[in-house]
Design a protein around this motif. Structure first.
Motif, short mmCIF file in Angstrom:
data_model
loop_
_atom_site.label_atom_id
_atom_site.label_comp_id
_atom_site.label_asym_id
_atom_site.label_seq_id
_atom_site.Cartn_x
_atom_site.Cartn_y
_atom_site.Cartn_z
N ASN A 29 0.89 -1.18 0.10
CA ASN A 29 0.05 -0.04 -0.05
C ASN A 29 0.93 1.25 0.04
O ASN A 29 1.50 1.86 1.13
CB ASN A 29 -0.85 0.14 1.33
N GLY A 30 1.11 1.90 -1.13
CA GLY A 30 2.17 2.93 -1.30
C GLY A 30 3.53 2.31 -1.00
O GLY A 30 3.96 1.34 -1.91
N LYS A 31 4.17 3.03 -0.20
CA LYS A 31 5.52 2.29 0.40
C LYS A 31 5.54 1.26 1.60
O LYS A 31 6.32 0.80 1.95
CB LYS A 31 6.39 3.41 0.53
N GLN A 32 4.22 0.87 1.79
CA GLN A 32 3.99 0.41 3.23
C GLN A 32 3.71 -1.10 2.57
O GLN A 32 2.98 -1.57 1.83
CB GLN A 32 2.87 0.67 4.03
N ASN A 33 4.30 -2.25 3.40
CA ASN A 33 3.97 -3.39 3.22
C ASN A 33 3.14 -3.96 4.31
O ASN A 33 3.39 -4.00 5.46
CB ASN A 33 5.19 -4.38 3.38
N VAL A 34 1.92 -4.08 4.14
CA VAL A 34 0.79 -4.63 5.17
C VAL A 34 0.55 -5.95 5.12
O VAL A 34 -0.06 -6.63 4.21
CB VAL A 34 -0.49 -3.57 4.63
N PRO A 35 0.96 -6.38 6.32
CA PRO A 35 0.72 -7.91 6.49
C PRO A 35 -0.98 -8.28 6.56
O PRO A 35 -1.69 -7.35 7.20
CB PRO A 35 1.52 -8.56 7.74
N VAL A 36 -1.41 -9.27 5.89
CA VAL A 36 -3.00 -9.68 6.17
C VAL A 36 -2.93 -11.06 6.70
O VAL A 36 -3.70 -10.93 7.66
CB VAL A 36 -3.67 -9.50 4.86
N LEU A 37 -2.32 -11.87 6.39
CA LEU A 37 -2.26 -13.32 7.04
C LEU A 37 -0.87 -13.18 7.47
O LEU A 37 0.21 -13.30 6.76
CB LEU A 37 -2.61 -14.45 5.99
#
Length: 235
Positions: free
Chosen positions: A19-27
């Motif tokens: 998300n943009g420059k962010q790595n968003v962990p979902v699982l």
């Protein structure tokens, strides 16, 4: 030990999105070993339920970990093998019916069969049989805007079942229906599951539906909660 071909077996499953420059962990490292008869999965919005279902259905792929369904390791599948798995072994039902507005009920059910390579007459024959199973023989020629919400979801169920899948994955299948039609759709799914012997996995916010699963799972913050955990706040 139960037969591994009658299981959903998950090992250290992870998935993130950028998300943009962010790595968003979902699982965040899901482990699961359950019989694949009738499963329900509940959890708050944003907990990772739909992402998890998309990986089980072959729509999406995990970043790491293993996914075994029916004795097959989806994690090792090529893109072509995943396409074949989606096309031949899974039926997917969504909250929003995703019917093509310019096609009749019969044509909406037959279309995926055409795409998979069946001839037109055979595809229409199978589509008719599937619509008969959901009690819509009187609606073959009706387009989606001529059908009620409950009838549209029945068409979507017929479309999922027409492929004779081994597993049906339903993402909030009653979420767009009133209480009466939601109850009727759940009854129909359970009746068909008993007759057709497919595995059924329902993601839901509806606690009443969630509690009906033979295996009842709860998810929070990208993890499946242990069975002994208290019920989630699903609001």
């Amino acid at each position: 030990m139960s037969n591994p071909t009658n299981k959903i077996l998950i090992r250290n499953l992870t998935k993130s999105y950028i998300n943009g420059k962010q790595n968003v962990p979902v699982l965040k490292g899901i482990n699961l070993d359950v019989a694949d008869t009738f499963l329900t999965l509940m959890g708050p919005s944003g907990s990772g339920k739909s992402t998890f279902l998309n990986i089980l259905s072959g729509i999406d792929q995990a970043d790491s970990g293993e996914v075994w369904i029916g004795g097959k390791n989806l994690s090792n599948f090529t893109e072509q093998e995943l396409t074949e798995y989606r096309r031949n072994e899974t039926g997917i039902i969504f909250q929003f019916f995703h019917l093509l507005p310019y096609l009749s009920a019969l044509e909406n059910v037959a279309l995926p069969l055409y795409i998979s390579g069946l001839g037109k007459s055979k595809a229409r024959e199978i589509a008719k049989e599937a619509l008969e199973k959901v009690d819509l023989t009187h609606r073959f020629k009706h387009k989606p805007d001529e059908l009620s919400g409950g009838e549209q979801q029945r068409v979507a169920i017929a479309r999922a079942l027409a492929k004779r899948p081994s597993i049906v994955l339903a993402d909030e299948p009653t979420g767009n229906l009133d209480t009466y039609h939601a109850h009727k759709i759940l009854e129909l799914l359970l009746e068909l599951q008993e007759k057709e012997k497919f595995s059924l996995f329902i993601v839901t916010h509806d606690r009443e539906i969630g509690e009906k699963g033979k295996v009842r799972l709860k998810m929070k913050d990208g993890l499946i909660l242990p069975e002994q955990n208290p019920a989630l706040d699903l609001v």
